[in-house]
Motif scaffolding. Structure first.
Motif, PDB file in Angstrom:
ATOM      1  N   ALA A 285       0.829  -1.207   0.000  1.00  0.00           N
ATOM      2  CA  ALA A 285       0.000   0.000   0.000  1.00  0.00           C
ATOM      3  C   ALA A 285       0.866   1.261   0.000  1.00  0.00           C
ATOM      4  O   ALA A 285       0.566   2.228  -0.704  1.00  0.00           O
ATOM      5  N   ILE A 286       1.953   1.253   0.768  1.00  0.00           N
ATOM      6  CA  ILE A 286       2.853   2.412   0.813  1.00  0.00           C
ATOM      7  C   ILE A 286       3.516   2.626  -0.547  1.00  0.00           C
ATOM      8  O   ILE A 286       3.581   3.757  -1.052  1.00  0.00           O
ATOM      9  N   ALA A 287       3.996   1.566  -1.164  1.00  0.00           N
ATOM     10  CA  ALA A 287       4.651   1.692  -2.471  1.00  0.00           C
ATOM     11  C   ALA A 287       3.671   2.212  -3.518  1.00  0.00           C
ATOM     12  O   ALA A 287       4.022   3.057  -4.350  1.00  0.00           O
ATOM     13  N   SER A 288       2.453   1.732  -3.464  1.00  0.00           N
ATOM     14  CA  SER A 288       1.437   2.187  -4.412  1.00  0.00           C
ATOM     15  C   SER A 288       1.130   3.670  -4.213  1.00  0.00           C
ATOM     16  O   SER A 288       1.024   4.431  -5.178  1.00  0.00           O
ATOM     17  N   ARG A 289       1.001   4.089  -2.961  1.00  0.00           N
ATOM     18  CA  ARG A 289       0.694   5.499  -2.665  1.00  0.00           C
ATOM     19  C   ARG A 289       1.848   6.396  -3.101  1.00  0.00           C
ATOM     20  O   ARG A 289       1.635   7.484  -3.640  1.00  0.00           O
ATOM     21  N   ILE A 290       3.088   5.964  -2.901  1.00  0.00           N
ATOM     22  CA  ILE A 290       4.243   6.761  -3.332  1.00  0.00           C
ATOM     23  C   ILE A 290       4.206   6.960  -4.844  1.00  0.00           C
ATOM     24  O   ILE A 290       4.432   8.067  -5.337  1.00  0.00           O
ATOM     25  N   ASP A 291       3.915   5.895  -5.574  1.00  0.00           N
ATOM     26  CA  ASP A 291       3.836   6.015  -7.036  1.00  0.00           C
ATOM     27  C   ASP A 291       2.742   6.989  -7.458  1.00  0.00           C
ATOM     28  O   ASP A 291       2.942   7.815  -8.357  1.00  0.00           O
ATOM     29  N   LEU A 292       1.587   6.912  -6.817  1.00  0.00           N
ATOM     30  CA  LEU A 292       0.484   7.821  -7.156  1.00  0.00           C
ATOM     31  C   LEU A 292       0.840   9.273  -6.841  1.00  0.00           C
ATOM     32  O   LEU A 292       0.574  10.180  -7.633  1.00  0.00           O
ATOM     33  N   LEU A 293       1.457   9.508  -5.689  1.00  0.00           N
ATOM     34  CA  LEU A 293       1.821  10.882  -5.301  1.00  0.00           C
ATOM     35  C   LEU A 293       2.921  11.430  -6.212  1.00  0.00           C
ATOM     36  O   LEU A 293       2.901  12.604  -6.579  1.00  0.00           O
ATOM     37  N   ARG A 294       3.874  10.586  -6.581  1.00  0.00           N
ATOM     38  CA  ARG A 294       4.946  11.027  -7.477  1.00  0.00           C
ATOM     39  C   ARG A 294       4.365  11.412  -8.836  1.00  0.00           C
ATOM     40  O   ARG A 294       4.730  12.436  -9.420  1.00  0.00           O
ATOM     41  N   ALA A 295       3.437  10.601  -9.348  1.00  0.00           N
ATOM     42  CA  ALA A 295       2.809  10.911 -10.630  1.00  0.00           C
ATOM     43  C   ALA A 295       2.013  12.216 -10.541  1.00  0.00           C
ATOM     44  O   ALA A 295       2.039  13.039 -11.454  1.00  0.00           O
ATOM     45  N   GLU A 296       1.310  12.404  -9.429  1.00  0.00           N
ATOM     46  CA  GLU A 296       0.529  13.637  -9.240  1.00  0.00           C
ATOM     47  C   GLU A 296       1.440  14.849  -9.146  1.00  0.00           C
ATOM     48  O   GLU A 296       1.140  15.909  -9.694  1.00  0.00           O
ATOM     49  N   LEU A 297       2.580  14.698  -8.467  1.00  0.00           N
ATOM     50  CA  LEU A 297       3.533  15.804  -8.342  1.00  0.00           C
ATOM     51  C   LEU A 297       4.134  16.151  -9.705  1.00  0.00           C
ATOM     52  O   LEU A 297       4.264  17.328 -10.050  1.00  0.00           O
ATOM     53  N   GLN A 298       4.459  15.145 -10.496  1.00  0.00           N
ATOM     54  CA  GLN A 298       5.032  15.401 -11.817  1.00  0.00           C
ATOM     55  C   GLN A 298       4.007  15.982 -12.774  1.00  0.00           C
ATOM     56  O   GLN A 298       4.355  16.739 -13.672  1.00  0.00           O
ATOM     57  N   ALA A 299       2.746  15.652 -12.583  1.00  0.00           N
ATOM     58  CA  ALA A 299       1.692  16.212 -13.436  1.00  0.00           C
ATOM     59  C   ALA A 299       1.522  17.706 -13.173  1.00  0.00           C
ATOM     60  O   ALA A 299       1.150  18.452 -14.067  1.00  0.00           O
ATOM     61  N   GLY A 300       1.811  18.153 -11.952  1.00  0.00           N
ATOM     62  CA  GLY A 300       1.679  19.566 -11.603  1.00  0.00           C
ATOM     63  C   GLY A 300       2.959  20.353 -11.792  1.00  0.00           C
ATOM     64  O   GLY A 300       3.039  21.512 -11.409  1.00  0.00           O
ATOM     65  N   ALA A 301       4.007  19.740 -12.373  1.00  0.00           N
ATOM     66  CA  ALA A 301       5.294  20.415 -12.552  1.00  0.00           C
ATOM     67  C   ALA A 301       5.122  21.598 -13.493  1.00  0.00           C
ATOM     68  O   ALA A 301       4.272  21.574 -14.372  1.00  0.00           O
ATOM     69  N   PRO A 302       5.856  22.647 -13.381  1.00  0.00           N
ATOM     70  CA  PRO A 302       6.946  22.930 -12.460  1.00  0.00           C
ATOM     71  C   PRO A 302       6.500  23.692 -11.218  1.00  0.00           C
ATOM     72  O   PRO A 302       7.322  24.262 -10.515  1.00  0.00           O
ATOM     73  N   ALA A 303       5.199  23.726 -10.926  1.00  0.00           N
ATOM     74  CA  ALA A 303       4.698  24.532  -9.807  1.00  0.00           C
ATOM     75  C   ALA A 303       5.179  24.030  -8.453  1.00  0.00           C
ATOM     76  O   ALA A 303       5.287  24.800  -7.506  1.00  0.00           O
ATOM     77  N   CYS A 304       5.447  22.752  -8.310  1.00  0.00           N
ATOM     78  CA  CYS A 304       5.906  22.136  -7.069  1.00  0.00           C
ATOM     79  C   CYS A 304       4.912  22.361  -5.933  1.00  0.00           C
ATOM     80  O   CYS A 304       5.271  22.750  -4.826  1.00  0.00           O
ATOM     81  N   THR A 305       3.651  22.155  -6.228  1.00  0.00           N
ATOM     82  CA  THR A 305       2.628  22.233  -5.186  1.00  0.00           C
ATOM     83  C   THR A 305       2.408  20.836  -4.624  1.00  0.00           C
ATOM     84  O   THR A 305       2.373  19.847  -5.372  1.00  0.00           O
ATOM     85  N   PRO A 306       2.278  20.736  -3.323  1.00  0.00           N
ATOM     86  CA  PRO A 306       2.115  19.395  -2.731  1.00  0.00           C
ATOM     87  C   PRO A 306       0.763  18.789  -3.098  1.00  0.00           C
ATOM     88  O   PRO A 306      -0.250  19.487  -3.152  1.00  0.00           O
ATOM     89  N   PRO A 307       0.738  17.487  -3.366  1.00  0.00           N
ATOM     90  CA  PRO A 307      -0.540  16.819  -3.617  1.00  0.00           C
ATOM     91  C   PRO A 307      -1.410  16.875  -2.366  1.00  0.00           C
ATOM     92  O   PRO A 307      -0.918  17.088  -1.258  1.00  0.00           O
ATOM     93  N   ALA A 308      -2.688  16.677  -2.539  1.00  0.00           N
ATOM     94  CA  ALA A 308      -3.614  16.733  -1.402  1.00  0.00           C
ATOM     95  C   ALA A 308      -3.365  15.566  -0.442  1.00  0.00           C
ATOM     96  O   ALA A 308      -3.021  14.465  -0.856  1.00  0.00           O
TER      97      ALA A 308
END
Length: 114
Positions: free
Chosen positions: A50-73
């Motif tokens: 579950a942790i590995a899956s969540r890290i992948d989802l958060l990393r993808a969300e962070l890269q989708a919002g680049a270059p703003a560098c806003t934290p995912p919810a």
């Protein structure tokens, strides 16, 4: 001359049964802790997945919002197997700090800003 009869004496049989009984009781005594450790390992495996899956989802969300560098919810999720998951994302100098908790297991990591 008489030859000795072949076979085991009653004393030898009783000693052998005693040794076998002690061995089986010792084996039976270890089954409880082994079962508990196996269950604990299964729970930790589900938490790691579950942790590995969540890290992948958060990393993808962070890269989708680049270059703003806003934290995912931040959020919570209850899985079908009863595992509870919670995560928080906080902006820090140079990146995003992520804390993911699944059961008693917690991971804290940082993602650099893309």
């Amino acid at each position: 001359m008489r030859s000795a009869p072949s076979g085991f004496t009653l004393l030898e049989v009783l000693v052998a049964l005693s040794v076998i009984t002690v061995g089986l009781l010792g084996l039976a005594g270890t089954l409880g802790p082994i079962t508990a450790l196996a269950g604990q390992g299964r729970a930790q495996g589900r938490a790691a997945l579950a942790i590995a899956s969540r890290i992948d989802l958060l990393r993808a969300e962070l890269q989708a919002g680049a270059p703003a560098c806003t934290p995912p919810a931040s959020g919570r999720q209850q899985h079908a197997d009863g595992t509870g998951e919670a995560w928080t994302c906080v902006s820090t100098p140079g990146g995003i700090e992520v804390r993911i908790s699944v059961g008693a297991d917690t991971l804290v990591t940082r993602f650099p800003c893309p």
